[in-house]
Scaffold this motif. Structure first.
Motif, PDB file in Angstrom:
ATOM      1  N   ASP A 167       0.814  -1.221   0.000  1.00  0.00           N
ATOM      2  CA  ASP A 167       0.000   0.000   0.000  1.00  0.00           C
ATOM      3  C   ASP A 167       0.842   1.264   0.000  1.00  0.00           C
ATOM      4  OD1 ASP A 167       0.988   0.081   2.561  1.00  0.00           O
ATOM      5  OD2 ASP A 167      -0.938  -0.195   3.567  1.00  0.00           O
ATOM      6  N   GLU A 168       2.145   1.127  -0.382  1.00  0.00           N
ATOM      7  CA  GLU A 168       3.037   2.288  -0.421  1.00  0.00           C
ATOM      8  C   GLU A 168       3.650   2.498  -1.799  1.00  0.00           C
ATOM      9  OE1 GLU A 168       4.081   4.679   1.840  1.00  0.00           O
ATOM     10  OE2 GLU A 168       2.430   4.035   3.091  1.00  0.00           O
ATOM     11  N   CYS A 169       2.930   2.111  -2.842  1.00  0.00           N
ATOM     12  CA  CYS A 169       3.488   2.231  -4.200  1.00  0.00           C
ATOM     13  C   CYS A 169       2.850   3.369  -4.984  1.00  0.00           C
ATOM     14  CB  CYS A 169       3.355   0.918  -4.955  1.00  0.00           C
ATOM     15  SG  CYS A 169       1.664   0.361  -5.234  1.00  0.00           S
TER      16      CYS A 169
ATOM     17  N   THR B 280      -9.947  -6.170   2.166  1.00  0.00           N
ATOM     18  CA  THR B 280     -10.453  -4.858   2.587  1.00  0.00           C
ATOM     19  C   THR B 280     -10.087  -4.566   4.035  1.00  0.00           C
ATOM     20  OG1 THR B 280     -12.308  -5.019   1.030  1.00  0.00           O
ATOM     21  CG2 THR B 280     -12.523  -3.450   2.826  1.00  0.00           C
ATOM     22  N   ASP B 281     -10.370  -5.523   4.913  1.00  0.00           N
ATOM     23  CA  ASP B 281     -10.095  -5.308   6.341  1.00  0.00           C
ATOM     24  C   ASP B 281      -8.601  -5.179   6.604  1.00  0.00           C
ATOM     25  OD1 ASP B 281     -12.782  -5.495   6.638  1.00  0.00           O
ATOM     26  OD2 ASP B 281     -12.794  -7.423   7.677  1.00  0.00           O
ATOM     27  N   PHE B 282      -7.761  -5.961   5.906  1.00  0.00           N
ATOM     28  CA  PHE B 282      -6.314  -5.885   6.111  1.00  0.00           C
ATOM     29  C   PHE B 282      -5.784  -4.511   5.712  1.00  0.00           C
ATOM     30  CE2 PHE B 282      -1.910  -6.384   4.696  1.00  0.00           C
ATOM     31  CZ  PHE B 282      -1.343  -6.974   5.814  1.00  0.00           C
ATOM     32  N   SER B 283      -6.295  -3.958   4.615  1.00  0.00           N
ATOM     33  CA  SER B 283      -5.824  -2.641   4.173  1.00  0.00           C
ATOM     34  C   SER B 283      -6.208  -1.540   5.158  1.00  0.00           C
ATOM     35  CB  SER B 283      -6.390  -2.313   2.787  1.00  0.00           C
ATOM     36  OG  SER B 283      -7.800  -2.132   2.842  1.00  0.00           O
ATOM     37  N   ILE B 284      -7.338  -1.748   5.841  1.00  0.00           N
ATOM     38  CA  ILE B 284      -7.800  -0.741   6.808  1.00  0.00           C
ATOM     39  C   ILE B 284      -7.099  -0.908   8.157  1.00  0.00           C
ATOM     40  CG2 ILE B 284      -9.812   0.076   8.119  1.00  0.00           C
ATOM     41  CD1 ILE B 284     -11.542  -0.745   5.714  1.00  0.00           C
ATOM     42  N   ARG B 285      -6.965  -2.142   8.606  1.00  0.00           N
ATOM     43  CA  ARG B 285      -6.462  -2.398   9.956  1.00  0.00           C
ATOM     44  C   ARG B 285      -4.949  -2.580  10.027  1.00  0.00           C
ATOM     45  NH1 ARG B 285     -10.226  -7.209  12.186  1.00  0.00           N
ATOM     46  NH2 ARG B 285      -8.810  -6.926  13.991  1.00  0.00           N
ATOM     47  N   CYS B 286      -4.312  -2.914   8.901  1.00  0.00           N
ATOM     48  CA  CYS B 286      -2.887  -3.264   8.947  1.00  0.00           C
ATOM     49  C   CYS B 286      -2.069  -2.489   7.917  1.00  0.00           C
ATOM     50  CB  CYS B 286      -2.706  -4.761   8.722  1.00  0.00           C
ATOM     51  SG  CYS B 286      -3.751  -5.814   9.742  1.00  0.00           S
TER      52      CYS B 286
ATOM     53  N   MET C  67       0.898  -0.114   6.169  1.00  0.00           N
ATOM     54  CA  MET C  67       2.334   0.064   6.369  1.00  0.00           C
ATOM     55  C   MET C  67       2.635   1.335   7.150  1.00  0.00           C
ATOM     56  SD  MET C  67       4.037  -1.080   2.730  1.00  0.00           S
ATOM     57  CE  MET C  67       4.111  -2.786   2.216  1.00  0.00           C
ATOM     58  N   LYS C  68       1.875   2.355   6.892  1.00  0.00           N
ATOM     59  CA  LYS C  68       2.145   3.650   7.534  1.00  0.00           C
ATOM     60  C   LYS C  68       2.056   3.566   9.058  1.00  0.00           C
ATOM     61  CE  LYS C  68       0.538   6.406   3.606  1.00  0.00           C
ATOM     62  NZ  LYS C  68      -0.476   7.375   3.119  1.00  0.00           N
ATOM     63  N   GLU C  69       1.223   2.671   9.560  1.00  0.00           N
ATOM     64  CA  GLU C  69       1.065   2.527  11.006  1.00  0.00           C
ATOM     65  C   GLU C  69       1.894   1.368  11.559  1.00  0.00           C
ATOM     66  OE1 GLU C  69      -3.048   2.279  12.017  1.00  0.00           O
ATOM     67  OE2 GLU C  69      -3.616   4.039  10.819  1.00  0.00           O
ATOM     68  N   GLN C  70       2.816   0.855  10.750  1.00  0.00           N
ATOM     69  CA  GLN C  70       3.710  -0.228  11.171  1.00  0.00           C
ATOM     70  C   GLN C  70       2.936  -1.471  11.642  1.00  0.00           C
ATOM     71  OE1 GLN C  70       7.126   0.192  10.739  1.00  0.00           O
ATOM     72  NE2 GLN C  70       6.425   2.096   9.777  1.00  0.00           N
TER      73      GLN C  70
ATOM     74  N   TYR D 173       1.798  -3.771   9.218  1.00  0.00           N
ATOM     75  CA  TYR D 173       1.835  -4.669   8.058  1.00  0.00           C
ATOM     76  C   TYR D 173       2.619  -5.920   8.427  1.00  0.00           C
ATOM     77  CZ  TYR D 173       2.421  -5.781   3.026  1.00  0.00           C
ATOM     78  OH  TYR D 173       2.418  -6.366   1.771  1.00  0.00           O
ATOM     79  N   ASN D 174       1.997  -6.790   9.267  1.00  0.00           N
ATOM     80  CA  ASN D 174       2.722  -7.943   9.791  1.00  0.00           C
ATOM     81  C   ASN D 174       1.777  -9.113  10.039  1.00  0.00           C
ATOM     82  OD1 ASN D 174       1.430  -7.382  12.363  1.00  0.00           O
ATOM     83  ND2 ASN D 174       2.993  -5.797  12.677  1.00  0.00           N
ATOM     84  N   LYS D 175       2.362 -10.239  10.446  1.00  0.00           N
ATOM     85  CA  LYS D 175       1.591 -11.464  10.667  1.00  0.00           C
ATOM     86  C   LYS D 175       0.614 -11.313  11.828  1.00  0.00           C
ATOM     87  CE  LYS D 175       2.176 -16.309  12.083  1.00  0.00           C
ATOM     88  NZ  LYS D 175       0.872 -16.684  11.571  1.00  0.00           N
ATOM     89  N   GLU D 176       1.036 -10.647  12.903  1.00  0.00           N
ATOM     90  CA  GLU D 176       0.169 -10.507  14.073  1.00  0.00           C
ATOM     91  C   GLU D 176      -1.149  -9.822  13.713  1.00  0.00           C
ATOM     92  OE1 GLU D 176       0.205  -8.496  18.553  1.00  0.00           O
ATOM     93  OE2 GLU D 176       1.939  -8.264  17.201  1.00  0.00           O
ATOM     94  N   CYS D 177      -1.062  -8.728  12.975  1.00  0.00           N
ATOM     95  CA  CYS D 177      -2.284  -8.007  12.572  1.00  0.00           C
ATOM     96  C   CYS D 177      -3.098  -8.836  11.581  1.00  0.00           C
ATOM     97  CB  CYS D 177      -1.905  -6.657  11.972  1.00  0.00           C
ATOM     98  SG  CYS D 177      -3.327  -5.607  11.611  1.00  0.00           S
ATOM     99  N   ALA D 178      -2.409  -9.504  10.645  1.00  0.00           N
ATOM    100  CA  ALA D 178      -3.103 -10.318   9.650  1.00  0.00           C
ATOM    101  C   ALA D 178      -3.878 -11.459  10.301  1.00  0.00           C
ATOM    102  CB  ALA D 178      -2.099 -10.872   8.639  1.00  0.00           C
ATOM    103  N   ASP D 179      -3.242 -12.086  11.342  1.00  0.00           N
ATOM    104  CA  ASP D 179      -3.914 -13.197  12.019  1.00  0.00           C
ATOM    105  C   ASP D 179      -5.200 -12.744  12.707  1.00  0.00           C
ATOM    106  OD1 ASP D 179      -1.929 -14.821  11.159  1.00  0.00           O
ATOM    107  OD2 ASP D 179      -0.897 -15.014  13.099  1.00  0.00           O
ATOM    108  N   LYS D 180      -5.206 -11.540  13.240  1.00  0.00           N
ATOM    109  CA  LYS D 180      -6.414 -11.018  13.887  1.00  0.00           C
ATOM    110  C   LYS D 180      -7.548 -10.869  12.862  1.00  0.00           C
ATOM    111  CE  LYS D 180      -4.012  -8.433  17.538  1.00  0.00           C
ATOM    112  NZ  LYS D 180      -3.728  -7.068  18.080  1.00  0.00           N
ATOM    113  N   VAL D 181      -7.205 -10.401  11.682  1.00  0.00           N
ATOM    114  CA  VAL D 181      -8.224 -10.239  10.632  1.00  0.00           C
ATOM    115  C   VAL D 181      -8.749 -11.610  10.209  1.00  0.00           C
ATOM    116  CG1 VAL D 181      -8.681  -9.383   8.314  1.00  0.00           C
ATOM    117  CG2 VAL D 181      -7.172  -8.094   9.833  1.00  0.00           C
ATOM    118  N   ILE D 182      -7.842 -12.568  10.070  1.00  0.00           N
ATOM    119  CA  ILE D 182      -8.243 -13.912   9.638  1.00  0.00           C
ATOM    120  C   ILE D 182      -9.197 -14.536  10.660  1.00  0.00           C
ATOM    121  CG2 ILE D 182      -7.408 -16.254   9.191  1.00  0.00           C
ATOM    122  CD1 ILE D 182      -4.842 -14.973   8.067  1.00  0.00           C
ATOM    123  N   ARG D 183      -8.858 -14.409  11.951  1.00  0.00           N
ATOM    124  CA  ARG D 183      -9.728 -14.975  12.993  1.00  0.00           C
ATOM    125  C   ARG D 183     -11.098 -14.312  12.988  1.00  0.00           C
ATOM    126  NH1 ARG D 183      -5.003 -14.269  16.240  1.00  0.00           N
ATOM    127  NH2 ARG D 183      -3.874 -16.237  16.586  1.00  0.00           N
TER     128      ARG D 183
END
Length: 620
Positions: free
Chosen positions: A198-200, A304-310, A312-315, A317-327
């Motif tokens: 999301d930084e391109c 959609t949820d990953f782009s909103i919740r995770c 890059m600008k808010e640091q 963009y990682n597995k921990e945040c992604a796992d929360k969205v998946i659950r």
């Protein structure tokens, strides 16, 4: 300086694997309808910006401006405008290639009122795809505001059009996108090649906005079986000579097999290219696991949820945040992790290997080298990545008359049946029509109404041809009501045609009363008086006699009464005789039975005269 150099080198090696790829130029048809000297059908390349009218056509008049012929400046500076007058054809502007970006030419043409832009090539070469500027020049705000369709035409066709226009001739053109996308059946299969980065710049922003805006329509189409969607992600490999370099290690996983460019183009800050590859892999695995559970549309929710919740600008963009969205979406996290595998292992990842193989074009589809890329029915979409524009393209991929209702909304298409019923058959009295609106236009097809099938050419004639056909316009047959009585020539069964009922004559489409009296078809007995009625007749007899219709005869009321009483007496006497005979037989049979019983009883005590003497010998 050294880092910038290494970044350019790494980009070059990442792209080197696709330099010899097969790129297919998507085209549409251009038909010159006048003047006669250049009349014909030509090919043109669809620009990868603006909104091509997939599934439709656009007719207009071509104008070649006397100034600003390259359209690199605003036409306001030259007091030139192309907006058509009310009742006139739209204006297509013809401009020369070169000196500025294709998108800037289109933007200046659109601002001046043009309905489409034709860019004439300046070299005799195969057609190419006009694309948006590279990343460093892609920040112009106008890029996402271009809505007119664009097309690149050959130099020879451009020269012919210019010659005709400069000679004072009117040039009319029909741009046709109806066959730009295959439309074989009732289901559309499409792919979306995207990126989790999301930084391109503007392209990444447009991807995210598109996913958010298109999610609702995509999920409905998928859930109802109208579409089959598959997301894909582009990765490159690192050439073997650079595998151990710092740049490849930061941009690749699985020992240089799967790579992505650095998001910030700076190896010393932020996230690395390998972080993007891992997140891309995670999104593919989320789709695979969701698809196995019968809910492939959950991919749209996750992205959609990953782009909103995770971001890059808010640091985040990682597995921990992604796992929360998946659950939160109820997707099996263990299966997702198993699908991802070990990014550090020196082995092939089957998921990413399949993604690299899918990048290579097959059939009519070229290699996927541009991000984002939308592929519809194995044909690459060209144009603005916009919810309405993409939905139009998907609707163009359905076989005509099989498209879902959303494709027939006013936002996406014009209902051609509203004007003069589309030139099709109609029955205004029964509110029936053969005009069927489709995304591509309309078809004249005799309808099926409440199980009743109409047959005919759909243009001038349709007729009910099955059971219960008389419910609609009386099956096209004659029908009339007088004095509370209704007669119809329609037979409500599987037979076709019309037949006048008894008492009428005609072809069934029109029937008239038969005058049975005048034509001497009934009431011809002596003393009969005939009077014709609508659909029947009345016959009377003189002298108090009664008329028997089935025998066409008169009989006396008295004779009929005498005959009736005589018949009654005959029946009564017959019953009495039958009863007496029956009683006599009954008495006779009872008497014989009693005699036989008495004789049997007496025989037990004394021999009868008619019985022989029997000698009994004692046992010895």
């Amino acid at each position: 300086m050294g880092e910038k150099f290494w970044f350019l080198i790494s980009i070059w090696v990442l792209l080197s694997g696709n330099c010899l790829g097969r790129f297919v130029v998507e085209k549409n048809s251009l038909k010159v309808t006048s003047p006669e000297s250049i009349k014909g059908v030509y090919e043109c390349a669809i620009g990868n910006f603006g909104v091509p009218q997939y599934g439709g056509t656009l007719v207009g008049t071509v104008v070649y401006p006397k100034a600003n012929q390259g359209a690199c400046k605003s036409f306001d500076d030259f007091d030139i405008f192309f907006k058509s007058r009310p009742g006139g054809l739209p204006t297509f502007i013809l401009v020369d290639r070169g000196d500025c970006f294709f998108t800037l030419k289109a933007w200046n043409a659109q601002k001046a009122g043009a309905a489409a832009i034709l860019v004439a090539d300046n070299t005799n070469e195969p057609l190419i795809t006009m694309d948006t500027p590279e990343e460093e020049n892609a920040n112009a705000e106008y890029l996402q505001n271009i809505t007119i369709p664009s097309a690149l035409i050959s130099k020879s066709l451009g020269d012919s059009l210019k010659k005709a226009i400069n000679g004072g001739e009117m040039v009319n053109i029909n741009l046709d996108w109806r066959e730009s996308l295959p439309h074989p059946d009732e289901r559309v299969e499409y792919e979306f090649w995207t990126n989790s980065n999301d930084e391109c710049g503007p392209k990444c922003d447009s991807q995210i906005e598109f996913v958010k805006g298109f999610k609702g329509a995509a999920q409905i189409l998928e859930q109802r079986g109208y579409t089959l969607f598959t997301p894909h992600y582009i990765t490159w490999y690192c050439p073997e000579a650079f595998i151990l370099s710092k740049q490849c290690k930061s941009q690749c996983i699985n020992h240089g097999r799967y790579c992505a460019p650095d998001p910030e183009q700076d190896f010393n800050k932020g996230y690395d290219g390998k972080d993007v590859v891992v997140q891309n892999l995670r999104q593919v695995c989320v789709f695979k696991v969701a698809n196995e559970s019968g809910k492939p549309w959950l991919w749209w929710d996750y992205v959609t949820d990953f782009s909103i919740r995770c971001p890059m600008k808010e640091q985040k963009y990682n597995k921990e945040c992604a796992d929360k969205v998946i659950r939160s979406l109820g997707v099996d996290l263990n299966k997702v992790d198993k699908c991802i595998g070990d990014p550090e292992a020196d082995v092939d990842n089957p998921v990413l290997k399949a993604e690299q193989d899918a990048q290579i074009g097959k059939g009519s589809r070229g290699d996927v080298t541009i991000l984002p890329t939308l592929v519809i029915n194995n044909r690459q979409y060209r144009g603005k990545l916009d919810r309405i524009a993409v939905l139009k393209a998907i609707c163009a991929g359905f076989q005509e008359t099989t498209e879902p209702a959303v494709c027939l909304s006013e936002v996406l298409e014009t209902n051609e049946c509203l004007e003069n019923n589309g030139g099709c058959w109609q029955d205004k009295a029964a509110n029936l029509t053969a005009c069927r609106d489709t995304f591509r236009g309309r078809v004249c097809e005799c309808p099926i109404v409440n199980g009743v099938k109409f047959t005919g050419d759909g243009y001038t004639h349709c007729e009910a041809s099955s059971a219960f056909r008389c419910r609609f316009n009386n099956g096209g047959c004659w029908r009339e009501t007088r004095e509370g009585r209704t007669y119809s020539a329609c037979i409500d069964d599987h037979s076709n045609g019309c037949k006048c009922p008894h008492g009428f004559k005609g072809d069934g489409k029109s029937c008239e009363d038969v005058d049975e009296c005048k034509e001497k078809l009934a009431c011809q007995c002596p003393g009969c008086k005939c009077q014709n009625t609508w659909g029947s007749y009345e016959c009377s007899c003189g002298g108090g006699s009664l008329y028997m219709r089935e025998h066409d005869m008169c009989i006396s009321k008295n004779v009929r009464t005498e005959l009736s009483w005589g018949s009654v007496w005959v029946i009564i006497l017959g019953l009495i005789a039958a009863g007496g005979a029956g009683y006599a037989i009954y008495k006779y049979r009872i008497r014989r039975y009693m005699d036989s019983e008495i004789r049997a009883i007496m025989a037990q005590y004394m021999p009868l005269d008619n019985q022989p003497n029997v000698v009994h010998h004692p046992d010895i």
